[in-house]
Design a protein around this motif. Structure first.
Motif, mmCIF file in Angstrom:
data_model
loop_
_atom_site.group_PDB
_atom_site.id
_atom_site.type_symbol
_atom_site.label_atom_id
_atom_site.label_comp_id
_atom_site.label_asym_id
_atom_site.label_seq_id
_atom_site.Cartn_x
_atom_site.Cartn_y
_atom_site.Cartn_z
ATOM 1 N N CYS A 416 0.861 -1.194 0.000
ATOM 2 C CA CYS A 416 0.000 0.000 0.000
ATOM 3 C C CYS A 416 0.892 1.237 0.000
ATOM 4 O O CYS A 416 1.523 1.570 1.022
ATOM 5 C CB CYS A 416 -0.922 -0.012 1.222
ATOM 6 S SG CYS A 416 -2.054 1.397 1.321
ATOM 7 N N ASP A 417 0.976 1.896 -1.147
ATOM 8 C CA ASP A 417 1.731 3.149 -1.256
ATOM 9 C C ASP A 417 3.168 2.976 -0.745
ATOM 10 O O ASP A 417 3.636 3.666 0.154
ATOM 11 C CB ASP A 417 1.022 4.274 -0.485
ATOM 12 C CG ASP A 417 1.563 5.651 -0.867
ATOM 13 O OD1 ASP A 417 2.203 5.754 -1.939
ATOM 14 O OD2 ASP A 417 1.370 6.597 -0.090
ATOM 15 N N ARG A 418 3.889 2.019 -1.326
ATOM 16 C CA ARG A 418 5.298 1.737 -1.039
ATOM 17 C C ARG A 418 5.532 1.198 0.372
ATOM 18 O O ARG A 418 6.676 1.148 0.834
ATOM 19 C CB ARG A 418 6.154 2.989 -1.234
ATOM 20 C CG ARG A 418 6.110 3.542 -2.648
ATOM 21 C CD ARG A 418 7.018 4.749 -2.788
ATOM 22 N NE ARG A 418 6.946 5.298 -4.123
ATOM 23 C CZ ARG A 418 7.630 6.381 -4.539
ATOM 24 N NH1 ARG A 418 8.452 6.999 -3.676
ATOM 25 N NH2 ARG A 418 7.514 6.828 -5.770
ATOM 26 N N ALA A 419 4.477 0.804 1.041
ATOM 27 C CA ALA A 419 4.604 0.197 2.370
ATOM 28 C C ALA A 419 3.822 -1.108 2.385
ATOM 29 O O ALA A 419 3.038 -1.404 1.475
ATOM 30 C CB ALA A 419 4.088 1.148 3.446
ATOM 31 N N VAL A 420 4.060 -1.898 3.419
ATOM 32 C CA VAL A 420 3.340 -3.148 3.602
ATOM 33 C C VAL A 420 2.460 -3.004 4.835
ATOM 34 O O VAL A 420 2.960 -2.755 5.941
ATOM 35 C CB VAL A 420 4.308 -4.340 3.767
ATOM 36 C CG1 VAL A 420 3.514 -5.613 4.012
ATOM 37 C CG2 VAL A 420 5.186 -4.490 2.538
ATOM 38 N N HIS A 421 1.147 -3.111 4.635
ATOM 39 C CA HIS A 421 0.190 -2.959 5.726
ATOM 40 C C HIS A 421 -0.547 -4.272 5.958
ATOM 41 O O HIS A 421 -0.648 -5.118 5.063
ATOM 42 C CB HIS A 421 -0.821 -1.855 5.416
ATOM 43 C CG HIS A 421 -0.201 -0.500 5.375
ATOM 44 N ND1 HIS A 421 -0.802 0.577 4.749
ATOM 45 C CD2 HIS A 421 0.966 -0.027 5.881
ATOM 46 C CE1 HIS A 421 -0.047 1.654 4.875
ATOM 47 N NE2 HIS A 421 1.039 1.300 5.555
ATOM 48 N N GLU A 422 -1.084 -4.413 7.154
ATOM 49 C CA GLU A 422 -1.828 -5.618 7.516
ATOM 50 C C GLU A 422 -3.319 -5.307 7.525
ATOM 51 O O GLU A 422 -3.781 -4.412 8.242
ATOM 52 C CB GLU A 422 -1.382 -6.116 8.891
ATOM 53 C CG GLU A 422 -1.934 -7.481 9.237
ATOM 54 C CD GLU A 422 -1.344 -8.040 10.516
ATOM 55 O OE1 GLU A 422 -0.558 -8.998 10.436
ATOM 56 O OE2 GLU A 422 -1.675 -7.496 11.593
ATOM 57 N N VAL A 423 -4.058 -6.055 6.712
ATOM 58 C CA VAL A 423 -5.511 -5.938 6.646
ATOM 59 C C VAL A 423 -6.103 -7.067 7.479
ATOM 60 O O VAL A 423 -5.728 -8.226 7.325
ATOM 61 C CB VAL A 423 -6.000 -6.022 5.186
ATOM 62 C CG1 VAL A 423 -7.522 -5.982 5.124
ATOM 63 C CG2 VAL A 423 -5.400 -4.895 4.358
ATOM 64 N N VAL A 424 -7.029 -6.728 8.365
ATOM 65 C CA VAL A 424 -7.560 -7.686 9.330
ATOM 66 C C VAL A 424 -9.058 -7.864 9.092
ATOM 67 O O VAL A 424 -9.792 -6.878 8.897
ATOM 68 C CB VAL A 424 -7.302 -7.220 10.779
ATOM 69 C CG1 VAL A 424 -7.869 -8.231 11.772
ATOM 70 C CG2 VAL A 424 -5.811 -7.012 11.015
ATOM 71 N N LEU A 425 -9.501 -9.116 9.105
ATOM 72 C CA LEU A 425 -10.926 -9.435 9.038
ATOM 73 C C LEU A 425 -11.379 -9.797 10.441
ATOM 74 O O LEU A 425 -10.961 -10.817 11.000
ATOM 75 C CB LEU A 425 -11.196 -10.598 8.087
ATOM 76 C CG LEU A 425 -11.202 -10.256 6.587
ATOM 77 C CD1 LEU A 425 -9.787 -10.097 6.054
ATOM 78 C CD2 LEU A 425 -11.945 -11.326 5.783
ATOM 79 N N ARG A 426 -12.223 -8.955 11.001
ATOM 80 C CA ARG A 426 -12.657 -9.149 12.382
ATOM 81 C C ARG A 426 -14.046 -8.547 12.553
ATOM 82 O O ARG A 426 -14.357 -7.486 12.012
ATOM 83 C CB ARG A 426 -11.673 -8.465 13.345
ATOM 84 C CG ARG A 426 -11.994 -8.676 14.812
ATOM 85 C CD ARG A 426 -10.952 -8.019 15.716
ATOM 86 N NE ARG A 426 -10.908 -6.574 15.525
ATOM 87 C CZ ARG A 426 -9.896 -5.925 14.982
ATOM 88 N NH1 ARG A 426 -8.822 -6.582 14.568
ATOM 89 N NH2 ARG A 426 -9.924 -4.614 14.823
ATOM 90 N N GLY A 427 -14.894 -9.268 13.297
ATOM 91 C CA GLY A 427 -16.232 -8.750 13.581
ATOM 92 C C GLY A 427 -17.107 -8.594 12.358
ATOM 93 O O GLY A 427 -17.982 -7.728 12.325
ATOM 94 N N GLY A 428 -16.881 -9.397 11.312
ATOM 95 C CA GLY A 428 -17.709 -9.326 10.116
ATOM 96 C C GLY A 428 -17.401 -8.155 9.220
ATOM 97 O O GLY A 428 -18.256 -7.739 8.436
ATOM 98 N N ALA A 429 -16.194 -7.593 9.307
ATOM 99 C CA ALA A 429 -15.821 -6.459 8.473
ATOM 100 C C ALA A 429 -14.327 -6.542 8.166
ATOM 101 O O ALA A 429 -13.573 -7.277 8.810
ATOM 102 C CB ALA A 429 -16.153 -5.136 9.159
ATOM 103 N N VAL A 430 -13.912 -5.774 7.160
ATOM 104 C CA VAL A 430 -12.511 -5.672 6.776
ATOM 105 C C VAL A 430 -11.957 -4.386 7.371
ATOM 106 O O VAL A 430 -12.415 -3.285 7.033
ATOM 107 C CB VAL A 430 -12.351 -5.674 5.243
ATOM 108 C CG1 VAL A 430 -10.888 -5.545 4.857
ATOM 109 C CG2 VAL A 430 -12.949 -6.948 4.646
ATOM 110 N N HIS A 431 -10.977 -4.499 8.256
ATOM 111 C CA HIS A 431 -10.418 -3.347 8.961
ATOM 112 C C HIS A 431 -9.073 -2.968 8.363
ATOM 113 O O HIS A 431 -8.217 -3.831 8.112
ATOM 114 C CB HIS A 431 -10.250 -3.668 10.448
ATOM 115 C CG HIS A 431 -11.550 -3.964 11.147
ATOM 116 N ND1 HIS A 431 -12.357 -2.985 11.659
ATOM 117 C CD2 HIS A 431 -12.190 -5.148 11.376
ATOM 118 C CE1 HIS A 431 -13.431 -3.536 12.211
ATOM 119 N NE2 HIS A 431 -13.345 -4.855 12.040
#
Length: 596
Positions: A416-431
């Motif tokens: 993501c924009d020259r960085a590495v981010h962590e996307v989390v699936l929690r509580g029925g949504a994508v955070h």
């Protein structure tokens, strides 16, 4: 040998089907294993007689539907059942059979249907007779035969009866099998046949057999000729990798199959007539020829004591199988079956009949069983086997509990924009690890004609099939939808309970409500409706969940969607804008009644 994906035949399916089968409820066992039995036993009794109906019911009563699902052919690329197959399970008079059919298209639910039908040449699908010869793959009365097919008497070769691996060949009779396997694996194939007790005779280089598909070096004169011929023989034998000790029993199976085929030979039928119409709508009578049954192995001589195995331009003819010194003769096959008179005379002189009339031993019987090959290679652990397979191969060991299914990931890392981010699936949504203002900025760019990327693409693409997600997020969706395609309802329910966003859409824009006909073992409709999924949602073809339910779902699912407010008159955007209410399914008469 394994179903290639843990959700293809999950542990819960085996447990539920086994419980119903042991309780005497064979229909319930089939339902638990997603096997649809489309057999009207009353009609079979009326048309074919009581004896045939009772035999068919007896076979269905002893059917292990989860074991059948376990052994059906699958595509190596994704583990889905191969389409377009007809797999007869048992033969009945007038070339009728109980036939297992996988789905006819890859995009349909992974359900298996069993029908009582005539093996007609006009029927759709390619016929595969492997299950007629290998009843231990579906008949609970015959599962114990697998040990003998693997060359074992009291234990599996190279294993103890409890499942521990042996380091060296043991005592006979398994020890002889182990020594032959070791020679085969070392590339000494001719010696393996000899170690198994076979007298191997090579006719490849005799003048009477010609030089069809023979290495020219084998005919060279001078030094090295014997070595060249040895290489030809080894190469000819290398592909088969048989289980020599099981060949006599395999030959007996083939002879029994030919005898059974003769018993159910087709009954001659007269052509029938049916009404037809001319271009001016005048009714005429049209002659319909009688259906021609698929060929059965009736043009062979099973009494000659011979069987043959075809191997890549060669043919191995086996005889004297019931003696202490069986024989295997290696000969050249005729290219494309074009045998001339000289070749026919040579075959009759050597074997007493032409090779075309010798029963053929299929490779599925001639080669080592896949279970043994996988266990010897370490590709499969004993606890990964189907319980009935484990019980047959390791009779002294308790059946282990199945390994827990792998859980679905709840987070992925994306660029993501020259960085590495962590996307989390929690509580029925994508955070996302971004403040709302950054996410809003990306959406403004999209509104102005741009394309969202990185974390925002991961979040938006989960619910919008037109947005391309980053690769790791597509992989997570692929893993979730694989559970759906295989029909593993409890695994999907566990993923949703673990926090996965239920509003996911596949590449065709279908929601989980659209995909409910693919799922079994769990009733997810109330859960999905409570989570806010739209019963009127449309995929990229403009179809609603009710369209999919009418095509592939149960009447209960159709009723549930109607009760939730689904529009039975909704039309799709396909060239033929069909509505769910326009169905020809007899079990959905209540839906057609809504049009009145």
């Amino acid at each position: 040998m394994l179903p290639l994906h843990p959700s293809a035949v999950p542990a819960w399916m085996i447990e539920r089907a086994t419980a119903r089968r042991l309780a005497g409820d064979w229909r319930g066992a089939c339902a638990a294993a997603a096997v649809d039995v489309d057999v009207d036993l009353a009609a079979v009794r009326r048309v074919h007689g009581t004896e045939v109906a009772e035999r068919a019911e007896d076979d269905l009563r002893h059917l292990v539907p989860d074991l059948l699902r376990w052994h059906l052919p699958r595509r190596p690329v994704d583990g889905l059942l191969r389409t377009g197959l007809r797999l007869p399970l048992a033969l009945f008079p007038d070339v009728h059979a109980l036939v297992a059919r996988p789905p006819d298209r890859l995009d349909r639910p992974q359900r298996i249907s069993i029908r009582f039908e005539r093996l007609d040449s006009t029927a759709s699908g390619r016929r595969d007779d492997a299950l007629l010869l290998l009843r231990d793959r579906w008949d609970v009365r015959r599962t114990g035969e697998l040990l003998a097919r693997c060359g074992g008497v009291t234990r599996l070769p190279q294993f103890t009866a409890g499942g521990e691996r042996l380091g060296a060949p043991g005592e006979a009779p398994e020890g002889q099998v182990e020594r032959a396997i070791a020679l085969d694996e070392a590339g000494r194939h001719a010696e393996a046949w000899a170690a198994a007790g076979f007298a191997l005779e090579v006719l490849l280089f005799d003048d009477g057999w010609g030089r069809e598909r023979i290495d020219p070096a084998a005919f060279a004169a001078g030094p090295g000729r014997d070595e060249a011929r040895r290489r030809v023989v080894e190469r000819s034998l290398s592909w088969l990798r048989p289980l020599h000790a099981a060949l006599p029993a395999a030959a007996r199976r083939v002879v029994a199959h030919v005898t059974d085929a003769r018993r159910v030979a087709p009954v001659e039928r007269e052509p029938t007539s049916e009404p037809g119409y001319t271009a001016h709508a005048h009714e005429i009578s049209r002659l319909v020829p009688a259906p021609v049954p698929d060929p059965l192995p009736l043009d062979v001589d099973e009494r000659a004591g011979l069987v043959r195995v075809d191997v890549r331009g060669r043919c191995i003819v086996l005889d004297r199988l019931d003696t202490g010194r069986p024989r295997a003769r290696l000969v050249a096959s005729v290219p494309y079956g074009r045998a001339d008179d000289a070749r026919r005379r040579a075959e009759v002189a050597e074997f007493g009949l032409e090779l075309a009339r010798v029963p053929r031993l299929p490779h599925v019987l001639a080669r080592r069983p896949a279970e043994l090959t996988a266990l010897l290679a370490g590709a499969v652990r004993p606890d990964q086997l189907h319980p009935l397979v484990h019980q047959a191969l390791f009779p002294a060991a308790a059946v282990p509990p199945p390994p827990p299914p792998p859980g679905l990931r709840d987070r992925v890392r994306v660029y993501c924009d020259r960085a590495v981010h962590e996307v989390v699936l929690r509580g029925g949504a994508v955070h996302l690890p971004h403040p709302p203002v950054e996410i809003q900025r990306e959406h403004v760019i999209k509104a102005l004609g741009g394309r969202v990327q990185g974390c925002v693409a991961a979040q938006d693409g989960w619910r919008d099939a037109t947005v391309r997600m980053p690769g790791p997020m597509r992989g997570l969706r692929r893993d979730l939808l694989a559970l759906v395609r295989y029909g593993d309802g409890p695994a999907v329910a566990a993923a949703l309970d673990g926090g996965v966003d239920p509003h996911v859409r596949d590449e065709r824009g279908r929601t989980l409500l659209h995909l409910l006909p693919w799922l079994s073992g769990a009733d997810l409709l109330p859960w999905l409706l409570a989570a806010g999924l739209d019963v009127h949602a449309r995929d990229l073809d403009g179809e609603t969940p009710l369209h999919a339910a009418v095509d592939y779902g149960t009447p209960e699912l159709v009723r549930g969607l109607l009760d939730a407010g689904a529009d039975p008159h909704a039309r799709s955007q396909r060239p033929y804008a069909r509505a769910p209410i326009w169905t020809g399914r007899q079990d959905l008469q209540f839906l057609r009644n809504l049009i009145r």
